[in-house]
Write a protein that holds these residues in place. Sequence first.
Motif, PDB file in Angstrom:
ATOM      1  N   ASP A   1     103.781  52.580 -35.184  1.00  0.00           N
ATOM      2  CA  ASP A   1     104.431  53.256 -36.312  1.00  0.00           C
ATOM      3  C   ASP A   1     105.492  54.255 -35.870  1.00  0.00           C
ATOM      4  OD1 ASP A   1     102.820  55.214 -35.255  1.00  0.00           O
ATOM      5  OD2 ASP A   1     101.706  55.615 -37.094  1.00  0.00           O
TER       6      ASP A   1
ATOM      7  N   VAL B   1     111.104  52.919 -34.093  1.00  0.00           N
ATOM      8  CA  VAL B   1     112.082  53.016 -35.178  1.00  0.00           C
ATOM      9  C   VAL B   1     112.960  51.780 -35.249  1.00  0.00           C
ATOM     10  CG1 VAL B   1     113.962  54.399 -36.126  1.00  0.00           C
ATOM     11  CG2 VAL B   1     112.074  55.521 -34.928  1.00  0.00           C
ATOM     12  N   HIS B   2     113.520  51.384 -34.104  1.00  0.00           N
ATOM     13  CA  HIS B   2     114.427  50.236 -34.061  1.00  0.00           C
ATOM     14  C   HIS B   2     114.213  49.487 -32.758  1.00  0.00           C
ATOM     15  CE1 HIS B   2     116.767  51.578 -37.501  1.00  0.00           C
ATOM     16  NE2 HIS B   2     117.001  52.737 -36.928  1.00  0.00           N
TER      17      HIS B   2
ATOM     18  N   HIS C   1     114.284  60.753 -50.118  1.00  0.00           N
ATOM     19  CA  HIS C   1     113.679  61.613 -49.101  1.00  0.00           C
ATOM     20  C   HIS C   1     114.200  63.045 -49.174  1.00  0.00           C
ATOM     21  CE1 HIS C   1     113.077  57.659 -46.699  1.00  0.00           C
ATOM     22  NE2 HIS C   1     112.015  57.932 -47.427  1.00  0.00           N
TER      23      HIS C   1
ATOM     24  N   GLU D   1     108.204  60.296 -44.183  1.00  0.00           N
ATOM     25  CA  GLU D   1     107.614  61.620 -44.002  1.00  0.00           C
ATOM     26  C   GLU D   1     108.322  62.385 -42.886  1.00  0.00           C
ATOM     27  OE1 GLU D   1     103.246  63.657 -43.008  1.00  0.00           O
ATOM     28  OE2 GLU D   1     103.387  61.537 -43.537  1.00  0.00           O
ATOM     29  N   THR D   2     108.640  61.680 -41.803  1.00  0.00           N
ATOM     30  CA  THR D   2     109.355  62.317 -40.695  1.00  0.00           C
ATOM     31  C   THR D   2     110.741  62.766 -41.128  1.00  0.00           C
ATOM     32  OG1 THR D   2     108.168  60.990 -39.058  1.00  0.00           O
ATOM     33  CG2 THR D   2     110.242  61.991 -38.362  1.00  0.00           C
TER      34      THR D   2
ATOM     35  N   SER E   1     101.125  46.453 -29.835  1.00  0.00           N
ATOM     36  CA  SER E   1     102.175  46.543 -30.845  1.00  0.00           C
ATOM     37  C   SER E   1     103.091  47.738 -30.613  1.00  0.00           C
ATOM     38  CB  SER E   1     101.551  46.650 -32.242  1.00  0.00           C
ATOM     39  OG  SER E   1     100.682  47.763 -32.311  1.00  0.00           O
TER      40      SER E   1
ATOM     41  N   ALA F   1     115.959  53.263 -40.917  1.00  0.00           N
ATOM     42  CA  ALA F   1     114.651  52.884 -40.382  1.00  0.00           C
ATOM     43  C   ALA F   1     113.706  52.341 -41.437  1.00  0.00           C
ATOM     44  CB  ALA F   1     114.004  54.092 -39.698  1.00  0.00           C
ATOM     45  N   GLY F   2     114.050  52.506 -42.708  1.00  0.00           N
ATOM     46  CA  GLY F   2     113.166  52.025 -43.754  1.00  0.00           C
ATOM     47  C   GLY F   2     112.179  53.089 -44.192  1.00  0.00           C
ATOM     48  N   ALA F   3     111.314  52.691 -45.088  1.00  0.00           N
ATOM     49  CA  ALA F   3     110.388  53.642 -45.705  1.00  0.00           C
ATOM     50  C   ALA F   3     109.317  54.136 -44.751  1.00  0.00           C
ATOM     51  CB  ALA F   3     109.738  52.992 -46.922  1.00  0.00           C
ATOM     52  N   GLY F   4     109.116  53.457 -43.638  1.00  0.00           N
ATOM     53  CA  GLY F   4     108.043  53.829 -42.720  1.00  0.00           C
ATOM     54  C   GLY F   4     108.193  55.202 -42.111  1.00  0.00           C
ATOM     55  N   GLN F   5     109.399  55.728 -42.057  1.00  0.00           N
ATOM     56  CA  GLN F   5     109.641  57.039 -41.447  1.00  0.00           C
ATOM     57  C   GLN F   5     109.979  58.101 -42.496  1.00  0.00           C
ATOM     58  OE1 GLN F   5     108.908  57.340 -38.414  1.00  0.00           O
ATOM     59  NE2 GLN F   5     108.810  55.170 -37.861  1.00  0.00           N
TER      60      GLN F   5
END
Length: 385
Positions: free
Chosen positions: A226, A229-230, A61, A109-110, A157, A103-107
């Motif tokens: 999305d 985060v946790h 990142h 871009e942030t 969700s 948090a993993g790959a999902g964040q």
Amino acid sequence: MTLDLTADQRLFQQTAREFLAGTVPVATVRALGEAGTGFDDQWWRSAAELGWTAMLVAESHGGGTISGRPMTELALVATELGRSCAPGPFVTTNAVLAGLGTAGAGQGETIAGIAAGTSIASWAVYEPGRGLDIVNALVDGAAPSDGEWTRAVRDGSGYRLTGVKDRVESGDRADILLVTAQSADGPVQLLVPTDAPGVTVTPTWTLDLVRRTARIDFADVAVPADAVVHTGPAAAAAVRAQLHTAAVLTAAETVGATAEAMDMTLGWLTDRFTFGRPLASYQALKHRMADNKTWLEACRATTGAAAAACDDDPAGAAEAVSVAKSYVGAKAPVIGQDCVQLHGGIGVTWEHDLHLYLRRIGLGRALYGTPEEHRRRITDLLVAA
């Protein structure tokens, strides 16, 4: 903060010092305080380019460290920020990145936007009228009563967020907030844009001229899946890492401000003459400065040890972090106040720069746990052990 720095770390520290001296001298700090802006966006992006936001970010990142010891290197920057009374969301940004790092790959871009300095992030954790106890309770899995803390209620969700956060560093300039809240499933960490419907940001006053905070009201704010985060134990672990990061960097910044106040005072005592002698020649004043120097070096040592503990054993760093934050928070204000007294009348004037450092020291004492709060935390850790 450690005494044994590598050549690369010394270069990194020197680069930070020169950048701050060239871009935010004390005159600029005063101007930013009077303008009410806190810091310049382009200046913060330039700071990010120097690696100030990269240490806790994965290389995928855009992150990376100088020598694999991120907290030690961040503490070096924090010390230089304190020495110059510089502005910027350095502490809160790295606290957010400490939480997002797991948090993993999902964040991704942030994280990349925050690391590049193009997005300002802030950690929203404090509740009105509450101190560090909320963090300890979230980490320990305590269950608050209804309405006591900011609540996140399941909505499909995602969540609906309701409550109030205050003492949010740079909250009035933030683009995105990492909100620590309580849910029926335990603690949760949520990313919330400051321009989201239901979010109200109110700037609040602090003692420091350029380190500003804000109150954030959340009125049934929709948080999509999305942006979660946790949750549960992962959220508790992230909050612990964030607190350690914020506390160590705040302690390091306080050490830097105290060291600069000491240097100013030593110069004054050397240059100022009374009865034909420099003030520094009087034994009583020598003894006071010797005490201050001893306490300052102990502040350096405990902060350096805390940063090293975070690098070597993050899970077991709690005691070292609280020792540093409690000791620095107790001794730095005493040193700062004595520096004012040793200056005499000029030390309490607006025109003299000493009060800028005393303000930074005072804010550092209060944020992310007062000495009393961290001593209670140490006691709890010892009892649990």
